[in-house]
Design a protein around this motif. Structure first.
Motif, PDB file in Angstrom:
ATOM      1  N   GLY A 122     -50.825  20.824 -64.627  1.00 22.15           N
ATOM      2  CA  GLY A 122     -49.464  20.305 -63.881  1.00 22.15           C
ATOM      3  C   GLY A 122     -49.451  20.678 -62.263  1.00 22.15           C
ATOM      4  O   GLY A 122     -48.836  19.701 -61.515  1.00 22.15           O
ATOM      5  N   ILE A 123     -49.880  21.940 -61.951  1.00 25.87           N
ATOM      6  CA  ILE A 123     -49.771  22.253 -60.475  1.00 25.87           C
ATOM      7  C   ILE A 123     -50.767  21.369 -59.795  1.00 25.87           C
ATOM      8  O   ILE A 123     -50.371  20.816 -58.656  1.00 25.87           O
ATOM      9  CB  ILE A 123     -50.358  23.542 -60.422  1.00 25.87           C
ATOM     10  CG1 ILE A 123     -49.443  24.574 -60.935  1.00 25.87           C
ATOM     11  CG2 ILE A 123     -50.497  23.943 -58.752  1.00 25.87           C
ATOM     12  CD1 ILE A 123     -49.795  26.059 -60.947  1.00 25.87           C
ATOM     13  N   ASN A 124     -52.030  20.906 -60.342  1.00 28.71           N
ATOM     14  CA  ASN A 124     -52.958  19.955 -59.759  1.00 28.71           C
ATOM     15  C   ASN A 124     -52.162  18.858 -59.557  1.00 28.71           C
ATOM     16  O   ASN A 124     -52.406  17.820 -58.401  1.00 28.71           O
ATOM     17  CB  ASN A 124     -54.154  19.824 -60.557  1.00 28.71           C
ATOM     18  CG  ASN A 124     -55.383  19.072 -59.826  1.00 28.71           C
ATOM     19  OD1 ASN A 124     -55.824  19.449 -58.530  1.00 28.71           O
ATOM     20  ND2 ASN A 124     -55.580  18.225 -60.476  1.00 28.71           N
ATOM     21  N   ARG A 154     -52.782  31.424 -58.661  1.00 28.43           N
ATOM     22  CA  ARG A 154     -52.237  32.131 -57.422  1.00 28.43           C
ATOM     23  C   ARG A 154     -52.993  31.328 -56.291  1.00 28.43           C
ATOM     24  O   ARG A 154     -52.160  31.139 -55.204  1.00 28.43           O
ATOM     25  CB  ARG A 154     -52.525  33.608 -57.421  1.00 28.43           C
ATOM     26  CG  ARG A 154     -52.006  34.457 -58.211  1.00 28.43           C
ATOM     27  CD  ARG A 154     -52.238  35.892 -57.890  1.00 28.43           C
ATOM     28  NE  ARG A 154     -51.382  36.772 -58.840  1.00 28.43           N
ATOM     29  CZ  ARG A 154     -50.199  37.229 -58.110  1.00 28.43           C
ATOM     30  NH1 ARG A 154     -49.781  37.002 -57.099  1.00 28.43           N
ATOM     31  NH2 ARG A 154     -49.415  38.093 -58.782  1.00 28.43           N
ATOM     32  N   ARG A 155     -54.104  30.940 -56.527  1.00 32.84           N
ATOM     33  CA  ARG A 155     -54.688  30.428 -55.116  1.00 32.84           C
ATOM     34  C   ARG A 155     -54.274  28.808 -55.088  1.00 32.84           C
ATOM     35  O   ARG A 155     -53.861  28.224 -53.966  1.00 32.84           O
ATOM     36  CB  ARG A 155     -56.310  30.265 -55.398  1.00 32.84           C
ATOM     37  CG  ARG A 155     -57.146  29.397 -54.411  1.00 32.84           C
ATOM     38  CD  ARG A 155     -58.545  29.658 -54.573  1.00 32.84           C
ATOM     39  NE  ARG A 155     -58.982  29.120 -55.759  1.00 32.84           N
ATOM     40  CZ  ARG A 155     -59.450  29.688 -56.985  1.00 32.84           C
ATOM     41  NH1 ARG A 155     -59.286  30.993 -57.019  1.00 32.84           N
ATOM     42  NH2 ARG A 155     -59.902  29.076 -58.161  1.00 32.84           N
ATOM     43  N   MET A 156     -53.705  28.088 -56.204  1.00 24.55           N
ATOM     44  CA  MET A 156     -53.104  26.939 -56.016  1.00 24.55           C
ATOM     45  C   MET A 156     -51.845  26.924 -55.515  1.00 24.55           C
ATOM     46  O   MET A 156     -51.235  26.028 -54.965  1.00 24.55           O
ATOM     47  CB  MET A 156     -53.217  26.231 -57.551  1.00 24.55           C
ATOM     48  CG  MET A 156     -54.589  25.829 -58.004  1.00 24.55           C
ATOM     49  SD  MET A 156     -54.702  25.146 -59.672  1.00 24.55           S
ATOM     50  CE  MET A 156     -54.214  23.422 -59.252  1.00 24.55           C
ATOM     51  N   ALA A 157     -51.153  28.181 -55.857  1.00 23.43           N
ATOM     52  CA  ALA A 157     -49.605  28.275 -55.697  1.00 23.43           C
ATOM     53  C   ALA A 157     -49.584  28.403 -53.945  1.00 23.43           C
ATOM     54  O   ALA A 157     -48.481  27.957 -53.419  1.00 23.43           O
ATOM     55  CB  ALA A 157     -49.065  29.382 -56.012  1.00 23.43           C
ATOM     56  N   ASP A 158     -50.673  28.725 -53.464  1.00 25.83           N
ATOM     57  CA  ASP A 158     -50.556  28.839 -51.773  1.00 25.83           C
ATOM     58  C   ASP A 158     -50.644  27.354 -51.072  1.00 25.83           C
ATOM     59  O   ASP A 158     -50.364  27.290 -50.033  1.00 25.83           O
ATOM     60  CB  ASP A 158     -52.034  29.641 -51.333  1.00 25.83           C
ATOM     61  CG  ASP A 158     -52.034  31.240 -51.480  1.00 25.83           C
ATOM     62  OD1 ASP A 158     -50.634  31.517 -51.680  1.00 25.83           O
ATOM     63  OD2 ASP A 158     -52.977  31.665 -51.533  1.00 25.83           O
ATOM     64  N   LYS A 159     -50.613  26.328 -51.891  1.00 25.72           N
ATOM     65  CA  LYS A 159     -50.856  25.026 -51.433  1.00 25.72           C
ATOM     66  C   LYS A 159     -49.298  24.505 -51.103  1.00 25.72           C
ATOM     67  O   LYS A 159     -49.093  23.472 -50.382  1.00 25.72           O
ATOM     68  CB  LYS A 159     -51.464  24.408 -52.163  1.00 25.72           C
ATOM     69  CG  LYS A 159     -53.042  24.511 -52.126  1.00 25.72           C
ATOM     70  CD  LYS A 159     -53.720  23.484 -53.046  1.00 25.72           C
ATOM     71  CE  LYS A 159     -55.289  23.786 -53.120  1.00 25.72           C
ATOM     72  NZ  LYS A 159     -56.036  23.894 -51.631  1.00 25.72           N
ATOM     73  N   LYS A 207     -42.217  28.228 -57.651  1.00 26.81           N
ATOM     74  CA  LYS A 207     -41.649  29.127 -58.858  1.00 26.81           C
ATOM     75  C   LYS A 207     -41.958  28.975 -60.149  1.00 26.81           C
ATOM     76  O   LYS A 207     -42.243  27.893 -60.511  1.00 26.81           O
ATOM     77  CB  LYS A 207     -40.189  28.849 -58.562  1.00 26.81           C
ATOM     78  CG  LYS A 207     -39.393  29.226 -57.476  1.00 26.81           C
ATOM     79  CD  LYS A 207     -37.874  28.841 -57.555  1.00 26.81           C
ATOM     80  CE  LYS A 207     -37.371  29.147 -56.062  1.00 26.81           C
ATOM     81  NZ  LYS A 207     -35.654  28.778 -56.391  1.00 26.81           N
ATOM     82  N   VAL A 208     -42.013  29.758 -60.888  1.00 25.97           N
ATOM     83  CA  VAL A 208     -42.314  29.595 -62.320  1.00 25.97           C
ATOM     84  C   VAL A 208     -41.347  30.414 -63.309  1.00 25.97           C
ATOM     85  O   VAL A 208     -40.847  31.548 -62.965  1.00 25.97           O
ATOM     86  CB  VAL A 208     -43.773  30.563 -62.797  1.00 25.97           C
ATOM     87  CG1 VAL A 208     -44.146  30.361 -64.195  1.00 25.97           C
ATOM     88  CG2 VAL A 208     -44.937  29.870 -62.192  1.00 25.97           C
ATOM     89  N   VAL A 209     -40.605  29.792 -64.067  1.00 27.36           N
ATOM     90  CA  VAL A 209     -39.553  30.104 -64.800  1.00 27.36           C
ATOM     91  C   VAL A 209     -39.853  29.862 -66.251  1.00 27.36           C
ATOM     92  O   VAL A 209     -40.514  29.182 -66.781  1.00 27.36           O
ATOM     93  CB  VAL A 209     -38.320  29.023 -64.717  1.00 27.36           C
ATOM     94  CG1 VAL A 209     -37.235  29.351 -65.374  1.00 27.36           C
ATOM     95  CG2 VAL A 209     -38.122  28.929 -63.163  1.00 27.36           C
ATOM     96  N   LYS A 210     -39.518  31.005 -66.900  1.00 27.06           N
ATOM     97  CA  LYS A 210     -39.893  31.266 -68.382  1.00 27.06           C
ATOM     98  C   LYS A 210     -38.401  30.623 -68.883  1.00 27.06           C
ATOM     99  O   LYS A 210     -37.266  31.037 -68.757  1.00 27.06           O
ATOM    100  CB  LYS A 210     -39.616  32.709 -68.758  1.00 27.06           C
ATOM    101  CG  LYS A 210     -39.579  33.154 -70.363  1.00 27.06           C
ATOM    102  CD  LYS A 210     -40.646  32.491 -70.923  1.00 27.06           C
ATOM    103  CE  LYS A 210     -40.789  32.897 -72.383  1.00 27.06           C
ATOM    104  NZ  LYS A 210     -39.592  32.392 -73.244  1.00 27.06           N
ATOM    105  N   ILE A 211     -38.699  29.618 -69.892  1.00 29.76           N
ATOM    106  CA  ILE A 211     -37.494  29.211 -70.430  1.00 29.76           C
ATOM    107  C   ILE A 211     -37.746  29.111 -72.107  1.00 29.76           C
ATOM    108  O   ILE A 211     -38.957  29.004 -72.794  1.00 29.76           O
ATOM    109  CB  ILE A 211     -37.353  27.683 -70.116  1.00 29.76           C
ATOM    110  CG1 ILE A 211     -38.575  26.682 -70.477  1.00 29.76           C
ATOM    111  CG2 ILE A 211     -37.022  27.535 -68.682  1.00 29.76           C
ATOM    112  CD1 ILE A 211     -38.449  25.364 -70.405  1.00 29.76           C
ATOM    113  N   PRO A 212     -36.847  28.964 -72.815  1.00 33.98           N
ATOM    114  CA  PRO A 212     -36.929  29.024 -74.356  1.00 33.98           C
ATOM    115  C   PRO A 212     -37.525  27.715 -74.803  1.00 33.98           C
ATOM    116  O   PRO A 212     -37.691  26.690 -74.253  1.00 33.98           O
ATOM    117  CB  PRO A 212     -35.401  28.908 -74.816  1.00 33.98           C
ATOM    118  CG  PRO A 212     -34.559  29.466 -73.672  1.00 33.98           C
ATOM    119  CD  PRO A 212     -35.194  29.201 -72.398  1.00 33.98           C
TER     120      PRO A 212
END
Length: 377
Positions: A93-95, A137-142, A147-152
């Protein structure tokens, strides 16, 4: 330790990848949030990974500009655990968000383990989990903001359904984009990229011009490159073709194009489409190369199916069997009535009605009956 259902992690560029064998909470301290422009649109990503006895897969939903919504499923080539499937879903998803050039991304995940390992509340001890964590973490630098959110789980129902479809191997997904991941996203990344970059192809002249302004020495060829380059865009090491009615289409080198075409046609998600339908499906998946149409036609025009039907009530001459051959591209059908379905009769039928008229097929699909499995055939 029970965690709140809406625990949120903020990651901003600048965090260093951890090299230690074990990571703990102190090593994963959250940096101070950097400044970011509120004018940048916020993209939202819902992810879920699934693993069962049928296989493993991931479901993604990416939303962004002007009510843009993309449903995306990823089928894994090998069975993997639930936790690894969750990480693969997040990375895919990040990609996908990176390819859309999103600057602000908010990811929703119902995996408590994944979110808390990224946050540092849980310690990552397994070697592969550490690699997954470092890659996220490396991909988040782009991104300017991530944000990463924990949802039910109940709030992530659609992504959960998509992941189960991917894991089951179901292929009739309509407009949903589907990808087949041969191996883990954390394996042999550098080797694969080097192999692609070293392969000369039609893309090189365009990429050299867009990146460095280099042109062929011959003026006529240089003029052609300049004209063609106006229809393409370069993003890092990826070349994209502009389209009037579709999103940017990723350009493929010959080896990747051949694999993508065969996988779409006859792989685990294949539908054995005709040439034109196969071409349209590749374009809708956002893939392009200049010879796409011709390659698709060449792939399917020599694909034949053959079978024996009967016995039926005897006709004249005691003929009670029908041997049928069909060419999948033109849907041409040839048949012949036979009294006996011997190897020689089947061989003669195939020679006269198929080879003499259309040449030797590239692929012949049968039920592996003894009439088709002999040496002469």
């Amino acid at each position: 330790m029970d965690q709140p259902s809406n625990a949120e992690l903020i990651i901003t560029p600048g965090e260093q990848e951890q090299e230690e064998t074990h990571l703990n909470k102190d090593e994963l301290k959250e940096p101070e949030r950097g400044s970011q422009s509120d004018k940048e649109p916020l993209w939202k990503l819902y992810v879920n990974g699934s693993s069962n006895k049928l296989g493993s897969g991931a479901g993604l939903i990416l939303t962004g500009l002007e009510n843009f919504v993309m449903d995306y499923v990823v089928r894994f080539g090998s069975h993997t655990s639930k936790n690894k499937a969750e990480y693969e879903a997040l990375i895919a998803g990040i990609n996908l968000a990176i390819q859309t050039r999103a600057q602000r991304l908010k990811a929703y995940c119902d995996s408590q383990l994944v979110v808390n390992q990224i946050q540092g509340t849980y310690e990552a001890r397994d070697e592969r989990m550490i690699k997954y964590l470092a890659k996220v973490r490396r991909m988040a630098d782009k991104f300017r903001s991530f944000k990463v959110v924990k949802i039910p789980r109940m709030e992530n129902t659609k992504a959960d359904v998509l992941s189960k479809l991917a894991a089951s191997g179901y292929t009739a997904l309509g407009s949903i984009c589907m990808e087949f991941l041969k191996k883990s996203s954390i394996e042999n990344e550098i080797v694969e990229i080097m192999q692609v970059d070293d392969e000369p192809c039609w893309m090189d002249e365009i990429m050299n011009y867009l990146r460095e302004g280099k042109l062929p020495e011959e003026k006529k060829e240089a003029r052609k490159v300049i004209q063609r380059a106006t229809r393409f865009s370069l993003d890092g090491e990826n070349l994209y073709k502009r389209s009037y009615t579709l999103p940017y289409m990723k350009c493929l080198r010959p080896s990747d194009a051949s694999y993508a075409l065969q996988e779409t046609h006859e792989g685990i998600c294949g539908e054995h489409l005709g040439g034109k339908a196969l071409t349209i499906k590749m374009l809708l998946r956002g893939l392009y190369w200049p010879t796409l149409m011709q390659d698709a036609l060449d792939l399917v025009k020599r694909l034949w199916g053959m079978d024996i039907l009967g016995p039926f009530p005897p006709a004249s001459g005691g003929r009670e069997f029908v041997v049928v051959a069909i060419e999948y591209f033109t849907k041409w059908v040839g048949d012949e009535l036979l009294a006996k379905i011997t190897e020689q009769n089947i061989h003669t039928f195939f020679w006269k009605l198929v080879i003499c008229k259309f040449g030797i097929p590239r692929v012949l699909i049968t039920d592996n009956g003894k009439q088709f499995g002999n040496r002469s055939f």
